[in-house]
Scaffold this active site. Structure first.
Site, PDB file in Angstrom:
ATOM      1  CG  ASN A  11      -1.734   1.254   1.351  1.00  0.00           C
ATOM      2  OD1 ASN A  11      -1.852   2.011   0.381  1.00  0.00           O
ATOM      3  ND2 ASN A  11      -2.313   1.483   2.521  1.00  0.00           N
ATOM      4  CD1 TRP A  12       3.918   1.042  -2.165  1.00  0.00           C
ATOM      5  CD2 TRP A  12       4.009   1.666  -4.316  1.00  0.00           C
ATOM      6  NE1 TRP A  12       4.753   0.170  -2.820  1.00  0.00           N
ATOM      7  CE2 TRP A  12       4.826   0.535  -4.144  1.00  0.00           C
ATOM      8  CE3 TRP A  12       3.896   2.232  -5.580  1.00  0.00           C
ATOM      9  CZ2 TRP A  12       5.543  -0.037  -5.184  1.00  0.00           C
ATOM     10  CZ3 TRP A  12       4.607   1.655  -6.622  1.00  0.00           C
ATOM     11  CH2 TRP A  12       5.424   0.538  -6.424  1.00  0.00           C
ATOM     12  CE  LYS A  13      -0.070   3.703   4.536  1.00  0.00           C
ATOM     13  NZ  LYS A  13      -0.116   3.921   5.952  1.00  0.00           N
ATOM     14  CG  HIS A  99      -5.999   2.033   4.948  1.00  0.00           C
ATOM     15  ND1 HIS A  99      -5.589   3.035   5.789  1.00  0.00           N
ATOM     16  CD2 HIS A  99      -4.966   1.156   4.869  1.00  0.00           C
ATOM     17  CE1 HIS A  99      -4.349   2.776   6.194  1.00  0.00           C
ATOM     18  NE2 HIS A  99      -3.949   1.640   5.659  1.00  0.00           N
ATOM     19  CD  GLU A 101      -3.108   5.762   6.411  1.00  0.00           C
ATOM     20  OE1 GLU A 101      -3.045   5.746   5.172  1.00  0.00           O
ATOM     21  OE2 GLU A 101      -2.191   5.349   7.152  1.00  0.00           O
ATOM     22  CD  GLU A 170      -3.730  -2.466   7.378  1.00  0.00           C
ATOM     23  OE1 GLU A 170      -2.584  -2.734   7.002  1.00  0.00           O
ATOM     24  OE2 GLU A 170      -4.313  -1.412   7.081  1.00  0.00           O
ATOM     25  N   GLY A 176       2.026   2.401  11.121  1.00  0.00           N
ATOM     26  CA  GLY A 176       3.040   3.446  11.048  1.00  0.00           C
ATOM     27  C   GLY A 176       3.628   3.842  12.398  1.00  0.00           C
ATOM     28  CB  SER A 211       4.568  -1.485  12.578  1.00  0.00           C
ATOM     29  OG  SER A 211       4.075  -0.181  12.803  1.00  0.00           O
ATOM     30  N   GLY A 232       2.661  -1.086   4.494  1.00  0.00           N
ATOM     31  CA  GLY A 232       2.682   0.331   4.158  1.00  0.00           C
ATOM     32  C   GLY A 232       4.100   0.810   3.929  1.00  0.00           C
TER      33      GLY A 232
END
Ligand code: PEP
Length: 249
Positions: A11-13, A99, A101, A170, A176, A211, A232
């Protein structure tokens, strides 16, 4: 327990400009090609701006493409949005939905996510549905398993196709942050996630994300209940990402 083919998802966001992003795609493709035949699946979810160019780079290789979000509608007056079918057109096979976010920064509700899951599956995409408890929810005394099962049930459309569903556990507090549940705790939540689907759950891949890095991935991958990873920040480095991928083999 049925043997499920493992899956690693990057997941490169909102990271990766045209040049740097495509270099990363090609570096990962090179590693996947060198490791053929792979006994696990690899999916890259770049920003939408890279999808078309990336689809040329992965064509004919073991690497598949995914998207990071979509609209609930197939088309319409929705400025700035992208439909699931548009991602299918570009060669995507997977899509990350729900997700934390997007649940957090965009206020996405379980109900909206369920609509997106339905739209994405109708467009032919396999959904990687993210669920996970926040630190505040844990502090209130509820168990991670109860929180996650409730969130999962509410984020699924009635007609969900489990054959085209992956769930990623998650924990929000692990994304993160460098923090993680123990491998035992991850395995127990993953097992509960699978049990939510009854018999159909035997074929649903349940990933872990939060993480994950090359040093901690081995202990988590050692658990049968973990069918792979959603990665991530560590997926933005080809060597690091591939070191995690190899733990899925
Ligand atoms: C994620 O955002 O899905 C994720 C797992 O991030 P990270 O690996 O950076 O914790």
């Amino acid at each position: 327990m049925a043997k499920r083919r493992r899956l690693i998802v990057a997941n490169w966001k909102m990271y990766g400009r045209l040049t740097s992003g495509l270099v990363l795609v090609r570096d990962i493709v090179e590693k996947a090609e060198a490791a053929r035949p792979l006994n696990f699946d690899v999916v890259l979810c770049p920003p939408a701006t890279l999808t078309w160019a990336a689809s040329e780079s992965v064509m004919g290789t073991p690497v598949m493409l995914g998207a990071q979000d979509c609209h609930t509608a197939t088309h319409g007056a929705y400025t700035g949005d992208i439909s699931a079918a548009m991602f299918t057109d570009l060669g995507c096979r997977y899509i990350i939905l729900g997700h934390s976010e997007r649940r957090g920064a965009h206020g996405e509700s379980n109900e909206l996510i369920a609509q997106k899951v339905e739209a994405a599956q109708l467009a032919g995409l396999t959904v990687i549905l993210c669920v996970g408890e926040t630190a505040a929810e844990l502090e209130s005394g509820a168990s991670a398993t109860d929180i996650v099962q409730k969130q999962l049930r509410a984020s699924l459309p009635k007609n969900v196709k489990t054959a085209h569903l992956v769930v990623a556990y998650e924990p929000v507090w692990a994304i993160g942050t460098g923090q993680q549940p123990s491998p035992e705790d991850i395995a127990s939540v993953n097992k509960a996630i699978r049990q939510t689907f009854g018999e159909a759950g035997e074929t649903v891949r349940v990933l872990y994300g939060g993480s994950v890095n090359p040093s901690n991935a081995g202990a988590i991958a050692a658990r049968d209940e973990v069918d792979g990873f959603l990665v991530g920040s560590a997926s933005l480095n080809a060597d690091g990402f591939w070191a995690i991928a190899e733990k899925c083999g």
